[in-house]
Design an enzyme around this catalytic site. Structure first.
Site, PDB file in Angstrom:
ATOM      1  N   SER A 180       0.794  -1.235   0.000  1.00 54.12           N
ATOM      2  CA  SER A 180       0.000   0.000   0.000  1.00 54.12           C
ATOM      3  C   SER A 180       0.826   1.284   0.000  1.00 54.12           C
ATOM      4  O   SER A 180       1.550   1.554  -0.941  1.00 54.12           O
ATOM      5  CB  SER A 180      -0.954  -0.041   1.184  1.00 54.12           C
ATOM      6  N   HIS A 181       0.757   2.020   1.110  1.00 53.43           N
ATOM      7  CA  HIS A 181       1.418   3.325   1.158  1.00 53.43           C
ATOM      8  C   HIS A 181       2.874   3.208   1.602  1.00 53.43           C
ATOM      9  O   HIS A 181       3.558   4.213   1.727  1.00 53.43           O
ATOM     10  CB  HIS A 181       0.653   4.242   2.108  1.00 53.43           C
ATOM     11  N   ASP A 218      -2.762   6.582  -3.116  1.00 52.41           N
ATOM     12  CA  ASP A 218      -1.552   5.901  -2.612  1.00 52.41           C
ATOM     13  C   ASP A 218      -1.075   4.809  -3.572  1.00 52.41           C
ATOM     14  O   ASP A 218      -1.614   4.643  -4.668  1.00 52.41           O
ATOM     15  CB  ASP A 218      -1.792   5.347  -1.205  1.00 52.41           C
ATOM     16  N   ASP A 270      -6.098   2.755  -2.919  1.00 51.69           N
ATOM     17  CA  ASP A 270      -7.291   2.761  -2.068  1.00 51.69           C
ATOM     18  C   ASP A 270      -7.398   4.016  -1.190  1.00 51.69           C
ATOM     19  O   ASP A 270      -8.418   4.237  -0.559  1.00 51.69           O
ATOM     20  CB  ASP A 270      -7.406   1.472  -1.229  1.00 51.69           C
ATOM     21  N   ARG A 271      -6.333   4.821  -1.132  1.00 57.32           N
ATOM     22  CA  ARG A 271      -6.409   6.053  -0.328  1.00 57.32           C
ATOM     23  C   ARG A 271      -6.598   7.267  -1.223  1.00 57.32           C
ATOM     24  O   ARG A 271      -6.303   7.224  -2.414  1.00 57.32           O
ATOM     25  CB  ARG A 271      -5.115   6.252   0.464  1.00 57.32           C
ATOM     26  N   THR A 308      -9.710  -0.041  13.572  1.00 57.89           N
ATOM     27  CA  THR A 308      -8.942   0.397  12.409  1.00 57.89           C
ATOM     28  C   THR A 308      -8.758  -0.749  11.414  1.00 57.89           C
ATOM     29  O   THR A 308      -8.402  -1.855  11.801  1.00 57.89           O
ATOM     30  CB  THR A 308      -7.563   0.890  12.887  1.00 57.89           C
ATOM     31  N   GLU A 316     -12.048   6.207   6.980  1.00 61.71           N
ATOM     32  CA  GLU A 316     -11.034   6.203   8.023  1.00 61.71           C
ATOM     33  C   GLU A 316     -10.271   7.524   7.943  1.00 61.71           C
ATOM     34  O   GLU A 316     -10.109   8.086   6.855  1.00 61.71           O
ATOM     35  CB  GLU A 316     -10.058   5.051   7.820  1.00 61.71           C
ATOM     36  N   LYS A 352     -11.609   0.373   0.490  1.00 65.75           N
ATOM     37  CA  LYS A 352     -11.662   1.809   0.313  1.00 65.75           C
ATOM     38  C   LYS A 352     -11.190   2.112  -1.103  1.00 65.75           C
ATOM     39  O   LYS A 352     -10.532   1.285  -1.732  1.00 65.75           O
ATOM     40  CB  LYS A 352     -10.832   2.520   1.372  1.00 65.75           C
TER      41      LYS A 352
HETATM   42  C1  VG1 Z   1      -3.124   2.089   8.608  1.00 74.29           C
HETATM   43  C2  VG1 Z   1      -4.289   3.030   8.858  1.00 74.29           C
HETATM   44  C3  VG1 Z   1      -5.595   2.273   8.680  1.00 74.29           C
HETATM   45  C4  VG1 Z   1      -5.639   1.626   7.292  1.00 74.29           C
HETATM   46  C5  VG1 Z   1      -4.419   0.745   7.096  1.00 74.29           C
HETATM   47  C6  VG1 Z   1      -4.336   0.168   5.709  1.00 74.29           C
HETATM   48  O1  VG1 Z   1      -3.130   1.061   9.580  1.00 74.29           O
HETATM   49  O2  VG1 Z   1      -4.224   3.589  10.130  1.00 74.29           O
HETATM   50  O3  VG1 Z   1      -6.661   3.167   8.866  1.00 74.29           O
HETATM   51  O4  VG1 Z   1      -6.795   0.847   7.142  1.00 74.29           O
HETATM   52  O5  VG1 Z   1      -3.234   1.509   7.319  1.00 74.29           O
HETATM   53  O6  VG1 Z   1      -4.333   1.167   4.733  1.00 74.29           O
HETATM   54  P1  VG1 Z   1      -2.175   1.093  10.879  1.00 74.29           P
HETATM   55  O7  VG1 Z   1      -2.428  -0.189  11.586  1.00 74.29           O
HETATM   56  O8  VG1 Z   1      -0.788   1.255  10.375  1.00 74.29           O
HETATM   57  O9  VG1 Z   1      -2.600   2.300  11.648  1.00 74.29           O
HETATM   58  V1  VG1 Z   1      -3.573   0.888   3.259  1.00 74.29           V
HETATM   59  O10 VG1 Z   1      -3.843   2.105   2.278  1.00 74.29           O
HETATM   60  O11 VG1 Z   1      -2.136   0.399   3.762  1.00 74.29           O
HETATM   61  O12 VG1 Z   1      -4.293  -0.533   2.662  1.00 74.29           O
HETATM   62 CO    CO Z   2      -3.468   1.548   0.294  1.00 77.53          CO
END
Ligand code: VG1
Ligand code: CO
Length: 557
Positions: free
Chosen positions: A114-115, A283, A287-288, A352, A371, A384
């Site tokens: 992801s990010h 991202d 999804d962000r 979360t 979120e 998302k």
């Molecule tokens: C983070 C965010 C959470 C989100 C998750 C996955 O998790 O806080 O809200 O759903 O990333 O997003 P954490 O446990 O690091 O706080 V993504 O865009 O990585 O799929």
């Molecule tokens: Co993501």
């Protein structure tokens, strides 16, 4: 002729426990002998994948193509019948969710961290999604983890590497033993879905009538580039220079593909300096989303609230299906609850992670959710969806502009005048030692349990309640404990402290603060100034400096 299946002896690896969103580790960890194979085999065992059709998506990051080939060989050996794979191993997380649902697949793998940054020295990730298109719930991820602790062998089929670049279907083997691979265009079905949800004609007309409405999208060299070019330029008629960083790169051009004020600074600077009316970013895996204008930054907790408040009127999908319920993750501000209250909708507070919204959506209890971490979405899929959120905003703007010239800032100020404003900010302390982070949280848990801090005042804020959030899923009754410490103050302000479940090294402490006002003279106040004393209280109550030695956060959003 059919293919040979061979068992390979393996050994256990520790720590293959999926976190908030899949298993995320350094690429070098995934590259260890049998490491990735173990996790794939354990996942297929956990879901009993014999006879399955699975979708494979990915954000194009380094090591993704190699893992697609491994999944194909292990899936074929485990009697999976068919794989539907995005061309070149690329398909955004929301598009993969849609593909699973549309093609009635049994689930899918999404190859993304992801990010998190990508490249040989950075992160890789594997996520498993279930039949409804959403991330596997904890019951499944716990089972996967348990199996990874008892690995003795995995199965691998002797099939040639798959040509990921050519769209089309190939079947290997004969009779009952066949294994089919279909390479699909990752963008096409997603665009069809977006066109069913939003009023593309209205948005296009708005753009053509308002040539001075300037839009800039930043793909951060993640997976959304091809989606953005197709939708914003080809379908909606924006100019080529309305998008930047729209070529997916295995290392995201060396950047941190996270759409926030820190990591999408190039977008933020351009939007402010060149006076864009609408700026957006997504991202790594799409999804962000971040929404920003030359004169206003839309906090994600506000973004979902504003979308929810306007959706029923402005967006065809919600006009047709109606809105029954809203949901947010626990640390997300209560702005969304205010919309639900005023409009008489159901609303839910979940832990979360997007996996907690799935059951509510499947049961028809929630249509729009979000979120604070720049995640916004709806029941059109079970992830998302960054592009969806951007289109939602564009559709609302186009709709509102039929009557008056109105931009992002006006829409938000109107929203505050109806619902009040929840100021919100998150402070992240990245790569703290796991030991000190755990000790800090353990102490907070003790305080929550013994109630000793209730009634105490910090920086003028009196503590009303402290607890360690526990969620009981209203649909299947499953319980998730230790989801974060909530410190509620008498005046309605709030602090939340939890540890991240997506990092790949050390611990990340997330501190979320929120303060509500319905005083109109405060609506345009600066967030950081407004919450300054609550942050001070949070640092004091948690003893963050004493435990971690950190004076300042790594990232503020
Ligand atoms: C983070 C965010 C959470 C989100 C998750 C996955 O998790 O806080 O809200 O759903 O990333 O997003 P954490 O446990 O690091 O706080 V993504 O865009 O990585 O799929
Ligand atoms: Co993501």
């Amino acid at each position: 002729m059919t293919f040979d299946i061979k068992p390979v002896k393996t050994k256990n690896y520790e720590g293959q426990k999926p976190g908030t969103s899949g298993l995320r580790k350094k690429v070098t960890v995934f590259q260890q002998e049998h490491y990735t194979e173990n996790f794939i085999q354990a996942t297929l065992d956990a879901v009993n994948a014999s006879g399955f059709t699975l979708v494979i998506g990915g954000d194009g990051r380094y090591y993704g193509k190699e893992v697609v080939q491994l999944i194909a060989k292990i899936a074929a050996a485990n009697d999976v019948k068919k794989l539907i794979i995005g061309q070149n191993g690329i398909m955004s997380t929301p598009a993969a969710s849609n593909m699973i649902r549309k093609r009635k697949a049994n689930g899918g793998f999404i190859l993304t961290a992801s990010h998190n940054p990508g490249g040989p020295k950075n992160d890789f990730g594997i996520k498993y999604n279930i039949q409804n298109g959403g991330p596997a719930p904890e019951a499944v991820t716990n089972k996967i983890y348990e199996i990874t602790t008892k690995m003795t062998r995995y199965l691998i089929a002797d099939i040639p590497d798959i040509d990921l670049s050519t769209i089309g279907t190939t079947t290997i083997g004969e009779g009952d033993e066949t294994f089919t691979v279909e390479i699909v265009d990752p963008v096409e079905d997603y665009v069809i879905l977006m066109k069913e949800i939003f009023d593309f004609d209205m948005i296009k007309t708005f753009f053509s009538k308002n040539k001075d409405f300037k839009v800039l999208f930043n793909g951060l060299n993640g997976v959304t580039g091809p989606y953005a070019k197709r939708i914003f330029i080809k379908e909606l008629g924006l100019s080529e220079d309305s998008v930047m960083n729209c070529v997916p790169l295995p290392d995201f051009g060396g950047r941190h593909p996270d759409p926030n004020l820190t990591y999408a600074k190039d977008l933020v600077d351009r939007v402010r300096n060149e006076k864009f009316d609408f700026g957006a970013a997504s991202d790594g895996d799409g999804d962000r989303n971040m929404i920003i204008a030359k004169d206003f930054f839309v906090n994600p907790s506000d973004s979902v609230a504003a979308i929810a408040a306007n959706a029923g009127e402005a967006i065809p999908y919600f006009k047709k299906h109606g809105v029954t319920g809203l949901a947010r993750s626990m640390p997300t501000s209560a702005a969304l609850d205010r919309v639900a209250d005023k409009q008489g909708l159901l609303h839910f507070e979940v832990p979360t992670g997007w996996k907690f919204f799935g059951n509510l959506m499947d049961a028809g209890k929630c249509n729009i959710c979000g979120e604070e971490s720049f995640g916004t979405g709806s029941d059109h899929i079970r992830e998302k969806d960054g592009i969806w959120a951007i289109l939602a905003w564009l559709n609302i703007i186009a709709f509102r502009n039929q009557k008056e010239k109105i931009g992002i800032k006006d829409i938000m100020l109107k929203h505050y005048s109806t619902y009040g404003r929840n100021f919100f900010s998150r402070y992240d302390y990245e790569e703290v030692s796991s030991d000190s982070a755990n000790k800090m949280v353990d102490r907070l848990r003790e305080i929550a349990k013994d109630g000793s801090f209730v009634g105490k005042t910090f920086e003028g804020y009196e503590i009303e309640k402290i607890d360690d959030f526990e969620y009981k899923d209203p649909i299947d009754g499953s319980v998730s404990s230790h989801q974060g410490i909530r410190i509620q103050f008498k005046d309605g302000s709030r602090i939340v402290i939890r540890l991240s479940g997506t990092g790949s090294s050390g611990a990340t402490i997330r501190m979320y603060v929120e303060k509500y006002t319905n005083d109109a003279s405060q609506f345009e106040a600066d967030t950081q100034t407004t919450i300054k004393s609550i942050i001070k209280a949070a640092v004091e109550i948690s003893q963050l400096k004493e435990f971690t030695g950190r004076e300042e956060p790594t990232v503020i959003t």
